[in-house]
Design an enzyme around this catalytic site. Structure first.
Site, PDB file in Angstrom:
ATOM      1  N   ASP A  10      -5.119 -12.038   4.958  1.00 32.17           N
ATOM      2  CA  ASP A  10      -3.997 -11.227   4.505  1.00 32.17           C
ATOM      3  C   ASP A  10      -3.490 -10.492   5.734  1.00 32.17           C
ATOM      4  OD1 ASP A  10      -3.945  -7.970   3.142  1.00 32.17           O
ATOM      5  OD2 ASP A  10      -2.389  -9.465   2.817  1.00 32.17           O
ATOM      6  N   ASP A  12      -0.938  -7.138   5.705  1.00 32.66           N
ATOM      7  CA  ASP A  12      -0.800  -5.699   5.539  1.00 32.66           C
ATOM      8  C   ASP A  12      -2.083  -5.069   5.017  1.00 32.66           C
ATOM      9  OD1 ASP A  12       2.452  -6.525   4.506  1.00 32.66           O
ATOM     10  OD2 ASP A  12       1.968  -5.445   6.343  1.00 32.66           O
TER      11      ASP A  12
HETATM   12  C1  XBP Z   1       1.657  -6.331   1.169  1.00 36.70           C
HETATM   13  C2  XBP Z   1       2.908  -6.187   0.385  1.00 36.70           C
HETATM   14  C3  XBP Z   1       4.235  -6.228   1.086  1.00 36.70           C
HETATM   15  C4  XBP Z   1       4.430  -5.044   2.010  1.00 36.70           C
HETATM   16  C5  XBP Z   1       5.875  -4.840   2.407  1.00 36.70           C
HETATM   17  O1  XBP Z   1       1.533  -7.537   1.703  1.00 36.70           O
HETATM   18  O2  XBP Z   1       2.817  -6.043  -0.801  1.00 36.70           O
HETATM   19  O3  XBP Z   1       5.223  -6.211   0.117  1.00 36.70           O
HETATM   20  O4  XBP Z   1       3.996  -3.870   1.389  1.00 36.70           O
HETATM   21  O5  XBP Z   1       6.417  -5.984   2.957  1.00 36.70           O
HETATM   22  P1  XBP Z   1       0.100  -8.243   2.003  1.00 36.70           P
HETATM   23  P2  XBP Z   1       7.840  -6.549   2.436  1.00 36.70           P
HETATM   24  O6  XBP Z   1      -0.046  -9.377   1.066  1.00 36.70           O
HETATM   25  O7  XBP Z   1       0.162  -8.668   3.431  1.00 36.70           O
HETATM   26  O8  XBP Z   1      -0.986  -7.214   1.805  1.00 36.70           O
HETATM   27  O9  XBP Z   1       8.745  -5.354   2.298  1.00 36.70           O
HETATM   28  O10 XBP Z   1       8.279  -7.489   3.500  1.00 36.70           O
HETATM   29  O11 XBP Z   1       7.590  -7.205   1.112  1.00 36.70           O
HETATM   30 MG    MG Z   2      -2.887  -6.382   2.127  1.00 38.75          MG
END
Ligand code: XBP
Ligand code: MG
Length: 254
Positions: A10, A12
């Site tokens: 993953d 974020d």
């Molecule tokens: C986490 C998310 C993303 C980010 C924001 O992603 O839910 O929506 O918070 O990015 P991950 P965007 O699966 O990497 O944990 O605004 O581009 O959606």
């Molecule tokens: Mg994440």
């Protein structure tokens, strides 16, 4: 028993603590658009229950501004706000000040040297991944990954398993030969429902979430001189995540 061949990450909250930069970018985009919307850390923590930036804005409006009338089509308006937010986010992380979480740089290096294949499965917009990897990991870091599955490439976002199914399909790998790395409950469900044994490193916005079904839950990947804290599961006597721990964990749980 399949051999461990592939690590799926993953982005974020897992590779880096990016959600705070996302939050500030949303707020900047709202203010630039002349809106008095403001997402505090507390509110953002709640809004993270909805994955996807556009989906999160729509959810926020439904919960906090149900009478909001967009100038024109609402979906287009939200998409415009989100595009502005993505511009702000990518230019912020392009500064190169975003450090990877403890152990990430070392483990990616060790895994590549050990011949393990790497993939990414994230909800975030592809441009965000490029900006993060290129400017904060290495100029060629995108090439380290056999797939960067991101954003709207699949119909349903986490906690749906689609993005992990897609990543494994592109890499032509079976779930039994993989381990997934996640930081959130939604992410864990997505990986688990794709049949993946999953290691969770809880993050700034997910420390209070439930991680039932995770193979191991730790506070970060750790370093030789900076051991991780086990929050649940059996780390097999290891004090930081290296390829040996991953092989041992995979043998025990996959
Ligand atoms: C986490 C998310 C993303 C980010 C924001 O992603 O839910 O929506 O918070 O990015 P991950 P965007 O699966 O990497 O944990 O605004 O581009 O959606
Ligand atoms: Mg994440």
């Amino acid at each position: 028993m399949s051999k461990l061949t592939t690590l799926l990450f993953d982005v974020d909250g897992t590779l880096a603590e990016t959600e705070e930069v996302h939050r500030r970018s949303f707020n900047q985009a709202f203010s630039d658009a002349g809106l008095d919307w403001h997402w505090s850390q507390e509110l953002y923590g709640e809004l993270l229950a909805v994955t996807g930036g556009k989906e999160r804005i729509r959810h926020y409006l439904k919960m906090h501004h149900p009478d909001f009338v967009a100038p024109g089509d609402l979906s287009e308006y939200i998409a415009g706000l989100h595009a502005a937010k993505t511009e702000i986010y990518t230019s912020t992380v392009a500064s190169g000040d975003m450090s990877m979480r403890p152990g990430v740089v070392r483990l990616l290096d060790e895994a590549r040297k050990a011949g393990l294949r790497l993939g990414i499965a994230t909800t975030t917009t592809p441009a965000n991944v490029t900006a993060l990897l290129k400017n904060n990991l290495a100029p060629d870091a995108e090439d380290w990954f056999d797939v960067i599955a991101a954003g709207g490439v699949v119909p349903a976002k986490k906690p749906a398993p689609d993005i992990y199914h897609y990543a494994m399909q592109v890499m032509d790998v079976h779930p039994d030969e993989c381990l997934a790395f996640e930081d959130s409950e939604n992410g864990l469900h997505s990986a688990r429902d794709a049949g993946l044994a999953t290691l969770v490193t809880s993050s700034q916005y997910t420390a209070d979430q439930q991680f039932d079904g995770a193979a191991l839950v730790i506070d970060n990947l750790g370093e030789a001189d900076q051991p991780f804290k086990v929050l649940s599961g059996d780390a097999g006597g290891f004090s930081y995540v290296n390829v040996d721990l991953l092989r041992d964990l995979h043998k025990r749980v996959a």
